[in-house]
Scaffold this active site. Structure first.
Site, short mmCIF file in Angstrom:
data_model
loop_
_atom_site.label_atom_id
_atom_site.label_comp_id
_atom_site.label_asym_id
_atom_site.label_seq_id
_atom_site.Cartn_x
_atom_site.Cartn_y
_atom_site.Cartn_z
N LYS A 190 -1.73 -15.06 4.16
CA LYS A 190 -1.25 -13.84 4.82
C LYS A 190 -1.20 -14.06 6.33
O LYS A 190 -0.23 -13.68 6.99
CB LYS A 190 -2.16 -12.65 4.46
CG LYS A 190 -1.93 -12.20 3.02
CD LYS A 190 -2.93 -11.18 2.51
CE LYS A 190 -2.62 -10.95 1.02
NZ LYS A 190 -3.50 -10.01 0.34
N GLN A 242 -8.91 -7.31 1.28
CA GLN A 242 -8.63 -8.20 0.15
C GLN A 242 -9.49 -7.83 -1.06
O GLN A 242 -10.70 -7.63 -0.93
CB GLN A 242 -8.90 -9.66 0.59
CG GLN A 242 -8.47 -10.70 -0.41
CD GLN A 242 -6.96 -10.70 -0.65
OE1 GLN A 242 -6.17 -10.47 0.26
NE2 GLN A 242 -6.55 -10.96 -1.88
N ASP A 257 -0.87 -2.00 1.54
CA ASP A 257 -1.02 -2.36 0.13
C ASP A 257 -0.40 -1.28 -0.78
O ASP A 257 -0.18 -1.53 -1.97
CB ASP A 257 -2.52 -2.45 -0.22
CG ASP A 257 -2.99 -3.88 -0.42
OD1 ASP A 257 -2.16 -4.73 -0.80
OD2 ASP A 257 -4.19 -4.15 -0.20
N1 LIG Z 1 -5.65 -6.06 -1.22
C1 LIG Z 1 -5.08 -6.79 -2.17
N2 LIG Z 1 -5.82 -7.62 -2.91
C2 LIG Z 1 -5.20 -8.36 -3.88
C3 LIG Z 1 -3.80 -8.30 -4.08
C4 LIG Z 1 -3.06 -7.40 -3.29
O1 LIG Z 1 -1.82 -7.24 -3.44
N3 LIG Z 1 -3.73 -6.68 -2.34
N4 LIG Z 1 -3.19 -9.15 -5.00
C5 LIG Z 1 -3.93 -10.26 -5.56
C6 LIG Z 1 -4.01 -11.49 -4.73
N5 LIG Z 1 -2.82 -11.81 -3.90
C7 LIG Z 1 -2.69 -11.21 -2.70
O2 LIG Z 1 -3.59 -10.66 -2.15
C8 LIG Z 1 -1.94 -12.86 -4.29
C9 LIG Z 1 -1.99 -13.41 -5.55
C10 LIG Z 1 -1.16 -14.51 -5.88
C11 LIG Z 1 -0.29 -15.02 -4.93
C12 LIG Z 1 0.53 -16.22 -5.20
O3 LIG Z 1 1.33 -16.61 -4.38
N6 LIG Z 1 0.32 -16.90 -6.34
C13 LIG Z 1 0.93 -18.16 -6.58
C14 LIG Z 1 -0.13 -19.14 -7.05
C15 LIG Z 1 -1.18 -19.34 -5.99
C16 LIG Z 1 -2.25 -20.34 -6.38
O4 LIG Z 1 -1.93 -21.53 -6.41
O5 LIG Z 1 -3.40 -19.91 -6.61
C17 LIG Z 1 1.99 -18.05 -7.66
O6 LIG Z 1 1.83 -17.24 -8.57
O7 LIG Z 1 2.97 -18.79 -7.55
C18 LIG Z 1 -0.25 -14.46 -3.67
C19 LIG Z 1 -1.07 -13.39 -3.36
C20 LIG Z 1 -5.37 -9.81 -5.81
N7 LIG Z 1 -5.94 -9.21 -4.64
#
Ligand SMILES: Nc1nc2c(c(=O)[nH]1)N[C@@H](CN(C=O)c1ccc(C(=O)N[C@@H](CCC(=O)O)C(=O)O)cc1)CN2
Length: 283
Positions: free
Chosen positions: A53, A97, A120
């Site tokens: 982020k 987060q 969010d």
């Molecule tokens: N306050 C928040 N917490 C969480 C959120 C949210 O939207 N707001 N979502 C998830 C975590 N998250 C962002 O925070 C998030 C999850 C996954 C990815 C992502 O790019 N995933 C990749 C794989 C990444 C890896 O290798 O681990 C993919 O799917 O291609 C980005 C952001 C929970 N918490």
């Protein structure tokens, strides 16, 4: 025939490019969007997401702060921190987060974030505005799903969308967004009977349950669009979704991979929300 792959990474890159142009115009007026990300504790996955982020903010020229506090931080201390950022003028978005340590009540934290800075889209007022179709900051992963559908020409209007999962963060809001886009929406969950049969009726199938490879090819209507929101780490360290990707490939019309499908959209939509919040603050 094999399904067309929805490459979220490349769609996310084009949206960031569009945002970059918008931000440049905005910054030429002397205004810089600002985001603070608060991380409680040292969960390894959360650390990666928070770092990404901050990187996204840097890439788009936003002002950003990352506040890392220990896992023992009390709920009151976290609430104080939020209070400070609610009034800090150069901050347009506040993100705490998730998940939080067990001794902190998630709802108390979400409710404390100012509605205008809730990038969010989790605050009850933003959720309510989404329900009634008013302007709102929309939750990032669900709005990312809608962008993926629209930008691949899979417009939800008139389609039957089946959402598997009813979480407040993904299942419920994605269902509301699909409804807003004029889809006919069915929500399935752990108590749904004949869930495979329900899934098979979907033109658009969105899966967000956190069960690795739950959805097999006999759950998928030929030609359907399959959107996999799951990110599960297997014992061998590899990531997989809630959909058995290899299994559904020759039945689905379109499918998102994991990684590289929905995931990359989450942070990009957060950047879009932060810009929206900054624009609103200077209207
Ligand atoms: N306050 C928040 N917490 C969480 C959120 C949210 O939207 N707001 N979502 C998830 C975590 N998250 C962002 O925070 C998030 C999850 C996954 C990815 C992502 O790019 N995933 C990749 C794989 C990444 C890896 O290798 O681990 C993919 O799917 O291609 C980005 C952001 C929970 N918490």
């Amino acid at each position: 025939m094999s399904a067309q792959i929805i490459y979220g990474k490349s769609i996310s890159d084009s949206i960031r490019q569009e945002l970059l142009h918008e931000v440049e115009t905005f910054k030429s007026k002397g205004i810089t969007p600002g985001l603070v990300v608060i991380l409680v504790g040292e969960d390894p996955a959360s650390q990666v997401y928070v770092r990404n982020k901050a990187k996204a903010c840097e890439q788009l020229g936003y002002y950003s702060e990352v506040v890392r506090v220990p896992a023992e931080t009390t709920q009151d201390e976290l609430l104080e921190l939020i209070k400070k950022y609610n009034t800090q003028e150069n901050i347009n978005g506040i993100l705490v987060q998730l998940p939080l340590p067990k001794h902190i009540e998630e709802k108390a934290i979400i409710d404390a974030i100012s509605v205008e800075k809730d990038v969010d889209g989790f605050h009850p007022e933003n959720v309510g505005n989404l329900m009634i179709g008013d302007d709102a900051l929309l939750p990032c992963t669900p709005s990312g799903v809608i962008e993926l559908l629209k930008r691949t020409g899979n417009h939800p209007a008139g389609k039957h969308a089946v959402v598997i999962g009813r979480s407040n963060i993904v299942g419920k809001p994605v269902a509301m967004l699909l409804l807003r886009e004029n889809a006919t929406v069915t929500i399935c969950h752990s108590r749904t009977q004949n869930i495979e049969e329900m899934a098979r009726q979907a033109d658009i199938l969105v899966v967000a349950v956190g069960i690795p490879k739950l959805v097999k090819k006999d759950w998928v209507k030929p030609g359907a669009v399959v959107i996999d929101v799951g990110v599960n780490r297997l014992p061998d360290g590899k990531l997989c979704g809630d959909v058995d990707y290899d299994d559904v490939l020759d039945v689905a019309g379109w499918v998102t991979p994991v990684p590289g499908g929905v995931g990359p959209m989450t942070i990009t939509m957060l950047m879009a929300n932060t810009l929206k919040s900054a624009k609103r603050a200077h209207e």
